[in-house]
Motif scaffolding. Structure first.
Motif, PDB file in Angstrom:
ATOM      1  N   MET A   1       1.477  -1.119   0.349  1.00  0.00           N
ATOM      2  CA  MET A   1      -0.036  -0.127  -0.003  1.00  0.00           C
ATOM      3  C   MET A   1       0.763   1.443  -0.148  1.00  0.00           C
ATOM      4  O   MET A   1       0.864   2.264  -0.526  1.00  0.00           O
TER       5      MET A   1
ATOM      6  N   ASP B   1       2.302   1.710  -3.253  1.00  0.00           N
ATOM      7  CA  ASP B   1       0.827   2.332  -3.639  1.00  0.00           C
ATOM      8  C   ASP B   1       0.903   3.933  -3.648  1.00  0.00           C
ATOM      9  O   ASP B   1       0.515   4.727  -4.824  1.00  0.00           O
TER      10      ASP B   1
ATOM     11  N   ALA C   1      -7.994   5.636  -4.617  1.00  0.00           N
ATOM     12  CA  ALA C   1      -6.763   4.467  -4.156  1.00  0.00           C
ATOM     13  C   ALA C   1      -6.468   5.169  -2.784  1.00  0.00           C
ATOM     14  O   ALA C   1      -5.975   5.342  -1.915  1.00  0.00           O
ATOM     15  N   GLN C   2      -6.497   6.032  -3.180  1.00  0.00           N
ATOM     16  CA  GLN C   2      -5.272   7.278  -2.823  1.00  0.00           C
ATOM     17  C   GLN C   2      -5.729   7.380  -1.512  1.00  0.00           C
ATOM     18  O   GLN C   2      -6.092   7.101  -0.036  1.00  0.00           O
TER      19      GLN C   2
ATOM     20  N   CYS D   1      -8.901   5.799   0.231  1.00  0.00           N
ATOM     21  CA  CYS D   1      -8.627   4.912   0.964  1.00  0.00           C
ATOM     22  C   CYS D   1      -7.289   4.782   1.771  1.00  0.00           C
ATOM     23  O   CYS D   1      -7.534   4.393   2.500  1.00  0.00           O
ATOM     24  N   ILE D   2      -6.246   4.378   0.558  1.00  0.00           N
ATOM     25  CA  ILE D   2      -5.325   4.664   1.847  1.00  0.00           C
ATOM     26  C   ILE D   2      -4.987   5.738   2.671  1.00  0.00           C
ATOM     27  O   ILE D   2      -4.277   5.135   3.859  1.00  0.00           O
TER      28      ILE D   2
ATOM     29  N   SER E   1     -10.571  -0.040   2.720  1.00  0.00           N
ATOM     30  CA  SER E   1     -10.441  -0.949   2.128  1.00  0.00           C
ATOM     31  C   SER E   1      -9.994  -0.660   0.557  1.00  0.00           C
ATOM     32  O   SER E   1     -10.785   0.153   0.074  1.00  0.00           O
ATOM     33  N   ILE E   2      -9.151  -0.599   0.340  1.00  0.00           N
ATOM     34  CA  ILE E   2      -9.121  -0.230  -0.729  1.00  0.00           C
ATOM     35  C   ILE E   2     -10.022  -1.696  -1.943  1.00  0.00           C
ATOM     36  O   ILE E   2     -10.081  -0.689  -3.045  1.00  0.00           O
ATOM     37  N   SER E   3     -10.618  -2.544  -1.538  1.00  0.00           N
ATOM     38  CA  SER E   3     -10.771  -3.645  -1.860  1.00  0.00           C
ATOM     39  C   SER E   3     -11.869  -2.564  -2.639  1.00  0.00           C
ATOM     40  O   SER E   3     -12.821  -3.636  -3.350  1.00  0.00           O
TER      41      SER E   3
ATOM     42  N   LEU F   1     -12.023  -0.499  -5.135  1.00  0.00           N
ATOM     43  CA  LEU F   1     -12.651  -0.578  -6.514  1.00  0.00           C
ATOM     44  C   LEU F   1     -12.361  -1.904  -7.338  1.00  0.00           C
ATOM     45  O   LEU F   1     -13.368  -1.162  -8.358  1.00  0.00           O
TER      46      LEU F   1
ATOM     47  N   SER G   1      -2.095  -3.441  -4.407  1.00  0.00           N
ATOM     48  CA  SER G   1      -2.817  -3.851  -3.630  1.00  0.00           C
ATOM     49  C   SER G   1      -4.469  -4.045  -3.923  1.00  0.00           C
ATOM     50  O   SER G   1      -5.022  -4.832  -3.268  1.00  0.00           O
ATOM     51  N   VAL G   2      -4.664  -3.711  -5.260  1.00  0.00           N
ATOM     52  CA  VAL G   2      -5.948  -4.028  -5.874  1.00  0.00           C
ATOM     53  C   VAL G   2      -5.912  -5.581  -6.593  1.00  0.00           C
ATOM     54  O   VAL G   2      -6.623  -6.397  -7.467  1.00  0.00           O
TER      55      VAL G   2
END
Length: 357
Positions: free
Chosen positions: A134, A137, A164-165, A167-168, A173-175, A177, A193-194
């Motif tokens: 992460m 990423d 994504a940014q 989420c991090i 959770s980046i999931s 996406l 991460s995905v």
């Protein structure tokens, strides 16, 4: 198409041992010290499929050709890999190239095998790996979202990076996406991460059937759907036996399937892959395609000219091909269909493509 799975994990969790067993090789060093795998080892493995032999027997084929999967043994990383610790930068660049990530997690005690952390804790170990991915990423996203680079990114990719940014940055959770964007678009984003994940809990011989406290705690947190319990040492032992000995040994220790079979099944599921066949006197062959693949796209796996000049696909289901003992009887009994450009190929279809040259 072949797909590529990268085996990752902290040093000394059994990655290279598993790689050697899966690929029937000793290419990967399996030494008892961190970073014994410096550059990734790549092994191409035939995907076992019992249907091939039955098809080949009916077609009296001269040879059988399996489809393949590539396994990549990627150097162990440590905390701080995203900042270049250990072999971090090399590790992170290698992992970007794979279709799916196999997280190898140590779930066994051993005084003989070094552990980079003071105790065995599979959940902590996975969190270290995922945190480093992460952070890598995040660094990549920040660079790409800088003013000068932003103009080179299309609108959908820009949205992926911004979500994504967020989420991090906010520990979400980046999931999410995965439910918002097409998988192909996510792959193009280059985010680590995905990538689809399989968790492999590496256990000792005594725990291979029912697991142990380490695996129970891990499954409680991460679920069973993408988790496998495997003993890399047992896989190595199985690998050294001939087919008859292999079968007897697996029955003796209560194993129904090898780790390779289980990994391939999980890999096909998370990558949403299917298999179709071609079968005739010269060869019977398996081909890997994405689910919901159209007939012309499937034809392109054999040759791009097949897609360009596609007319029709002579199509028989695997079950009908076997029941009617081949092409001629299947056609006579009305089990062969002529499918057009919009046909979605199903797993197990036996195909013969008609095309213009």
């Amino acid at each position: 198409m072949s797909f590529k799975c990268g085996i990752v994990g902290l040093p000394n969790v059994g990655k290279s041992t598993l790689f050697n067993a899966l690929t029937n090789s000793n290419k990967a060093q399996a030494a008892n010290f961190p970073f014994c795998t410096i550059d990734p080892n790549v092994g191409i493995v035939a995907v076992p499929d019992n249907r091939l032999e039955k098809l080949a027997k009916i077609s009296n084929s001269k040879k059988i050709i399996n489809t393949t999967i590539s396994f990549v043994d990627i150097a162990g990383l440590v905390k701080g890999a995203s900042k270049g610790e250990g072999l971090g930068n090399k590790f992170l660049s290698h992992i970007r190239e794979v279709d799916a990530v196999i997280h190898m997690i140590r779930c066994f005690d051993s005084a003989d095998i070094q552990n980079v952390n003071p105790n065995i804790d599979p959940i902590r170990d996975l969190e270290i790996i995922e945190t480093e991915m992460m952070l890598a990423d995040l660094e990549s996203i920040q660079k790409r979202l800088e003013k000068n680079n932003k103009k080179n990114i299309d609108e959908e990719q820009l949205k992926i990076l911004e979500i994504a940014q967020d989420c991090i940055d906010n520990n979400k959770s980046i999931s999410i996406l995965n439910s918002q964007f097409d998988k192909k678009k996510l792959n193009q984003s280059g985010l680590l991460s995905v990538k689809p994940k399989i968790f492999v809990c590496n256990v000792d011989e005594q725990s291979v059937q029912k697991g142990n406290n380490y695996t129970k705690n891990f499954i409680t947190k991460y679920g069973i759907e993408n988790t496998l319990i495997v003993s890399a040492d047992i896989e190595n032992q199985i690998n050294e036996l001939d087919n008859s000995e292999k079968k007897n040994y697996m029955e003796m220790i209560g194993l129904k399937e090898t780790g390779l079979d289980l990994l391939i099944q999980k890999g096909y599921k998370i990558l949403e892959l299917d298999t179709f066949f071609t079968s005739g006197p010269e060869e019977t062959r398996a081909w890997t395609i994405k689910k919901n693949c159209t007939a012309p796209k499937a034809a392109s796996e054999i040759h791009t000219d097949f897609e360009k000049g596609f007319i029709r696909a002579e199509t028989i289901s695997y079950e009908d091909f076997i029941a009617n003992e081949g092409w001629i009887n299947s056609k006579t009994n009305g089990k062969m269909r002529l499918e057009g450009k919009d046909y979605i190929v199903k797993d197990g279809d036996v195909l013969n493509f008609r095309f213009n040259t």
